[in-house]
Design a protein around this motif. Structure first.
Motif, PDB file in Angstrom:
ATOM      1  N   ASP A  18      66.435  -7.629  44.818  1.00  0.00           N
ATOM      2  CA  ASP A  18      65.729  -8.412  45.821  1.00  0.00           C
ATOM      3  C   ASP A  18      64.419  -8.799  44.820  1.00  0.00           C
ATOM      4  OD1 ASP A  18      67.481  -8.167  47.701  1.00  0.00           O
ATOM      5  OD2 ASP A  18      66.214  -7.181  48.919  1.00  0.00           O
ATOM      6  N   ALA A  19      63.853  -7.769  44.189  1.00  0.00           N
ATOM      7  CA  ALA A  19      62.524  -8.085  43.523  1.00  0.00           C
ATOM      8  C   ALA A  19      62.663  -9.088  42.194  1.00  0.00           C
ATOM      9  CB  ALA A  19      62.178  -6.816  42.707  1.00  0.00           C
ATOM     10  N   ILE A  20      63.762  -9.035  41.618  1.00  0.00           N
ATOM     11  CA  ILE A  20      64.267  -9.885  40.384  1.00  0.00           C
ATOM     12  C   ILE A  20      64.903 -11.383  40.857  1.00  0.00           C
ATOM     13  CG2 ILE A  20      65.678 -10.243  38.338  1.00  0.00           C
ATOM     14  CD1 ILE A  20      63.316  -7.826  38.257  1.00  0.00           C
ATOM     15  N   LEU A  21      65.755 -11.289  41.788  1.00  0.00           N
ATOM     16  CA  LEU A  21      66.413 -12.466  42.136  1.00  0.00           C
ATOM     17  C   LEU A  21      65.798 -13.203  43.246  1.00  0.00           C
ATOM     18  CD1 LEU A  21      70.095 -11.560  41.581  1.00  0.00           C
ATOM     19  CD2 LEU A  21      68.790 -12.788  40.117  1.00  0.00           C
ATOM     20  N   ARG A  22      64.979 -12.456  44.143  1.00  0.00           N
ATOM     21  CA  ARG A  22      64.316 -13.349  45.193  1.00  0.00           C
ATOM     22  C   ARG A  22      62.956 -13.074  45.133  1.00  0.00           C
ATOM     23  NH1 ARG A  22      68.567 -10.907  48.693  1.00  0.00           N
ATOM     24  NH2 ARG A  22      70.121 -12.781  49.223  1.00  0.00           N
ATOM     25  N   GLU A  23      62.308 -12.340  44.079  1.00  0.00           N
ATOM     26  CA  GLU A  23      61.016 -12.382  44.144  1.00  0.00           C
ATOM     27  C   GLU A  23      60.130 -11.719  45.229  1.00  0.00           C
ATOM     28  OE1 GLU A  23      59.513 -16.071  42.568  1.00  0.00           O
ATOM     29  OE2 GLU A  23      60.326 -15.828  40.506  1.00  0.00           O
ATOM     30  N   ASP A  24      61.015 -10.773  45.772  1.00  0.00           N
ATOM     31  CA  ASP A  24      60.441 -10.136  47.088  1.00  0.00           C
ATOM     32  C   ASP A  24      59.329  -9.267  46.678  1.00  0.00           C
ATOM     33  OD1 ASP A  24      60.660  -8.012  49.380  1.00  0.00           O
ATOM     34  OD2 ASP A  24      61.536  -9.599  50.218  1.00  0.00           O
ATOM     35  N   ALA A  25      58.375  -9.434  47.334  1.00  0.00           N
ATOM     36  CA  ALA A  25      56.916  -8.647  47.169  1.00  0.00           C
ATOM     37  C   ALA A  25      57.241  -7.149  47.588  1.00  0.00           C
ATOM     38  CB  ALA A  25      55.837  -9.356  47.691  1.00  0.00           C
ATOM     39  N   ASP A  26      57.818  -6.839  48.587  1.00  0.00           N
ATOM     40  CA  ASP A  26      58.098  -5.572  49.128  1.00  0.00           C
ATOM     41  C   ASP A  26      59.043  -4.894  48.521  1.00  0.00           C
ATOM     42  OD1 ASP A  26      56.288  -6.191  51.286  1.00  0.00           O
ATOM     43  OD2 ASP A  26      57.990  -6.679  52.787  1.00  0.00           O
ATOM     44  N   ALA A  27      60.062  -5.390  47.801  1.00  0.00           N
ATOM     45  CA  ALA A  27      61.045  -4.702  47.080  1.00  0.00           C
ATOM     46  C   ALA A  27      60.362  -4.483  45.513  1.00  0.00           C
ATOM     47  CB  ALA A  27      62.267  -5.758  46.739  1.00  0.00           C
ATOM     48  N   GLN A  28      59.506  -5.352  45.001  1.00  0.00           N
ATOM     49  CA  GLN A  28      58.825  -5.313  44.031  1.00  0.00           C
ATOM     50  C   GLN A  28      57.856  -3.809  43.903  1.00  0.00           C
ATOM     51  OE1 GLN A  28      59.442  -6.626  40.541  1.00  0.00           O
ATOM     52  NE2 GLN A  28      58.331  -4.470  40.498  1.00  0.00           N
ATOM     53  N   ALA A  29      57.254  -3.859  45.310  1.00  0.00           N
ATOM     54  CA  ALA A  29      56.304  -2.555  45.313  1.00  0.00           C
ATOM     55  C   ALA A  29      57.052  -1.275  45.474  1.00  0.00           C
ATOM     56  CB  ALA A  29      55.634  -2.957  46.769  1.00  0.00           C
ATOM     57  N   ALA A  30      58.149  -1.495  46.202  1.00  0.00           N
ATOM     58  CA  ALA A  30      59.147  -0.225  45.944  1.00  0.00           C
ATOM     59  C   ALA A  30      59.627   0.096  44.788  1.00  0.00           C
ATOM     60  CB  ALA A  30      60.537  -0.496  46.954  1.00  0.00           C
ATOM     61  N   MET A  31      59.857  -0.821  43.830  1.00  0.00           N
ATOM     62  CA  MET A  31      60.209  -0.422  42.486  1.00  0.00           C
ATOM     63  C   MET A  31      59.167   0.001  41.830  1.00  0.00           C
ATOM     64  SD  MET A  31      63.438  -1.133  42.149  1.00  0.00           S
ATOM     65  CE  MET A  31      63.719  -0.737  40.732  1.00  0.00           C
ATOM     66  N   ASP A  32      57.970  -0.470  41.973  1.00  0.00           N
ATOM     67  CA  ASP A  32      56.717   0.149  41.309  1.00  0.00           C
ATOM     68  C   ASP A  32      56.409   1.320  41.774  1.00  0.00           C
ATOM     69  OD1 ASP A  32      56.338  -2.222  40.014  1.00  0.00           O
ATOM     70  OD2 ASP A  32      55.093  -3.233  41.441  1.00  0.00           O
ATOM     71  N   ALA A  33      56.708   1.783  42.890  1.00  0.00           N
ATOM     72  CA  ALA A  33      56.225   3.204  43.685  1.00  0.00           C
ATOM     73  C   ALA A  33      57.121   4.086  43.149  1.00  0.00           C
ATOM     74  CB  ALA A  33      56.499   2.801  45.167  1.00  0.00           C
ATOM     75  N   ARG A  34      58.469   3.726  42.586  1.00  0.00           N
ATOM     76  CA  ARG A  34      59.449   4.806  42.009  1.00  0.00           C
ATOM     77  C   ARG A  34      59.694   6.098  42.823  1.00  0.00           C
ATOM     78  NH1 ARG A  34      60.377   3.933  36.576  1.00  0.00           N
ATOM     79  NH2 ARG A  34      59.270   1.892  35.622  1.00  0.00           N
ATOM     80  N   THR A  35      59.562   6.035  44.272  1.00  0.00           N
ATOM     81  CA  THR A  35      59.843   6.875  45.168  1.00  0.00           C
ATOM     82  C   THR A  35      61.060   6.736  46.230  1.00  0.00           C
ATOM     83  OG1 THR A  35      58.102   6.126  46.565  1.00  0.00           O
ATOM     84  CG2 THR A  35      57.671   7.789  45.102  1.00  0.00           C
ATOM     85  N   PHE A  36      62.406   6.893  45.619  1.00  0.00           N
ATOM     86  CA  PHE A  36      63.486   6.629  46.230  1.00  0.00           C
ATOM     87  C   PHE A  36      64.207   8.073  46.410  1.00  0.00           C
ATOM     88  CE2 PHE A  36      62.835   2.735  44.105  1.00  0.00           C
ATOM     89  CZ  PHE A  36      63.310   1.788  45.072  1.00  0.00           C
ATOM     90  N   PRO A  37      64.704   8.276  47.569  1.00  0.00           N
ATOM     91  CA  PRO A  37      65.511   9.547  47.782  1.00  0.00           C
ATOM     92  C   PRO A  37      66.620   9.656  47.020  1.00  0.00           C
ATOM     93  CG  PRO A  37      65.009   8.216  49.962  1.00  0.00           C
ATOM     94  CD  PRO A  37      64.739   7.270  48.806  1.00  0.00           C
ATOM     95  N   GLY A  38      66.842  11.085  46.717  1.00  0.00           N
ATOM     96  CA  GLY A  38      67.767  11.414  45.499  1.00  0.00           C
ATOM     97  C   GLY A  38      67.783  10.988  44.258  1.00  0.00           C
TER      98      GLY A  38
ATOM     99  N   THR B 103      75.561  10.105  47.441  1.00  0.00           N
ATOM    100  CA  THR B 103      75.172   9.656  46.290  1.00  0.00           C
ATOM    101  C   THR B 103      74.901   7.853  46.028  1.00  0.00           C
ATOM    102  OG1 THR B 103      77.229   9.980  45.164  1.00  0.00           O
ATOM    103  CG2 THR B 103      75.456  11.931  45.204  1.00  0.00           C
ATOM    104  N   ARG B 104      75.965   7.424  46.601  1.00  0.00           N
ATOM    105  CA  ARG B 104      76.109   5.995  46.557  1.00  0.00           C
ATOM    106  C   ARG B 104      74.932   5.416  47.473  1.00  0.00           C
ATOM    107  NH1 ARG B 104      82.585   4.052  46.816  1.00  0.00           N
ATOM    108  NH2 ARG B 104      83.201   4.634  44.735  1.00  0.00           N
ATOM    109  N   ARG B 105      74.702   5.775  48.479  1.00  0.00           N
ATOM    110  CA  ARG B 105      73.839   5.097  49.322  1.00  0.00           C
ATOM    111  C   ARG B 105      72.530   5.220  48.522  1.00  0.00           C
ATOM    112  NH1 ARG B 105      73.488   4.582  55.023  1.00  0.00           N
ATOM    113  NH2 ARG B 105      71.591   3.424  55.420  1.00  0.00           N
ATOM    114  N   ASP B 106      72.131   6.454  47.904  1.00  0.00           N
ATOM    115  CA  ASP B 106      71.025   6.628  47.070  1.00  0.00           C
ATOM    116  C   ASP B 106      70.819   5.325  45.870  1.00  0.00           C
ATOM    117  OD1 ASP B 106      70.132   8.778  48.604  1.00  0.00           O
ATOM    118  OD2 ASP B 106      70.875  10.431  47.067  1.00  0.00           O
ATOM    119  N   ALA B 107      71.929   5.503  45.268  1.00  0.00           N
ATOM    120  CA  ALA B 107      71.929   4.206  44.302  1.00  0.00           C
ATOM    121  C   ALA B 107      71.714   3.005  44.794  1.00  0.00           C
ATOM    122  CB  ALA B 107      73.398   4.396  43.736  1.00  0.00           C
ATOM    123  N   LEU B 108      72.355   2.592  45.892  1.00  0.00           N
ATOM    124  CA  LEU B 108      72.198   1.366  46.518  1.00  0.00           C
ATOM    125  C   LEU B 108      70.718   0.843  46.784  1.00  0.00           C
ATOM    126  CD1 LEU B 108      75.419   1.230  48.707  1.00  0.00           C
ATOM    127  CD2 LEU B 108      75.005  -0.148  46.557  1.00  0.00           C
TER     128      LEU B 108
END
Length: 293
Positions: A268-288, A255-260
């Motif tokens: 990464d999206a907020i503090l580094r403005e990382d495009a791949d991280a933002q795309a992952a947040m937008d996709a909203r498909t994380f295991p668990g 469960t911790r790994r899923d949260a992390l």
């Protein structure tokens, strides 16, 4: 009074010896919820507050093999973490170590009686002190954009800090929600994240967190971690802590790994403005992770 003030000044001037929590290892990828390649050191500092008080706070930073700040990070993005009620700040060092291994500086202030509500401005005082009086390995470190994060009661206090202190760009709530008196609705355009376990207080808290999530303006993100309870966020939970909590239905390491995965992408999206991280947040498909209770 003179003796008291001298004692106070002496305490503020002192700092503990740095402690190496993790050695550098380039084989650690920092992806998929894993720790990053940096070594991690933590050290305790003291700041003067409210004229006669002392705020103790711990800083974890990305480190070299020798324990120095790893300058390859550049300006260090900062995570201010506020511990839960009646839970010691040290019990979240696993989380601070993880973030620091991925190149973040993590500040963890302590509070009287282990209740952040008793000294709700300690996070801002610690940040003031760190910015104005850098010491030791952090003497030449430039701190970058900051977010505030908190677990349980610490999340409620983090919400207040987020509203009151413009230095905190975003907020991440772990098994928490803001008090009714904290006007989070006003912070339009400031990113927020709310994560909570499906078994938190047997699901009752999960529903409450979801209902409060609606108060946050966009961009906002909510996730339920399947099988996690309230105290899976902290190491060394006591019987008293666990009394009344739900029973985890999956191993804590999972469960911790899923949260992390979510927390890493969000940071990464907020503090580094990382495009791949933002795309992952937008996709909203994380295991668990699911989006509703």
């Amino acid at each position: 009074m003179r003796v008291a003030l001298v004692t106070l000044v002496g305490l503020i001037a002192c700092q503990t010896t740095p402690v190496m929590d993790l050695i550098p290892d380039n084989a650690r990828t920092g992806v998929d919820g894993a720790s990053g390649p940096f070594g991690v050191v933590h050290q305790t500092f003291h700041a003067q507050a409210r004229a006669t008080d002392v705020v103790t706070y711990e800083v974890s930073w990305p480190a070299t093999q020798e324990g120095a700040f790893d300058t390859s990070v550049g300006a260090c993005p900062l995570v201010m973490f506020i511990h839960g009620g009646l839970v010691d700040a040290d019990q979240y060092r696993w989380l601070a170590t993880h973030f620091a291994s991925r190149g973040y500086c993590v500040v963890s202030p302590e509070h009287a009686l282990d209740l952040a509500i008793t000294e709700s401005d300690n996070a801002s005082i610690a940040l003031d002190d760190l910015e104005q009086r850098p010491r030791g390995a952090l003497a030449d470190v430039t701190l970058d954009t900051a977010v505030v994060m908190g677990h349980s009661l610490g999340g409620a206090v983090a919400s207040f800090r987020w509203v009151a202190d413009e230095r905190f760009e975003g907020i991440a709530l772990l098994a928490s929600w803001p008090s009714e008196a904290t006007p989070v609705e006003d912070l339009v355009g400031r990113p927020s994240l709310s994560l909570i376990g499906s078994e938190d207080k047997s699901g009752e808290a999960t529903q409450t967190a979801f209902e409060n999530y609606a108060r946050f303006p966009q961009p906002a993100w909510f996730g339920v971690i399947d099988g996690m309870n309230h105290y899976d966020w902290a190491d060394g939970a006591t019987d008293a802590n666990l009394r009344g909590d739900g029973t985890p239905t999956r191993p804590m390491v999972e469960t911790r790994r899923d949260a992390l995965r979510v927390l890493d992408a969000w940071l990464d999206a907020i503090l580094r403005e990382d495009a791949d991280a933002q795309a992952a947040m937008d996709a909203r498909t994380f295991p668990g992770i699911r989006e509703t209770p």
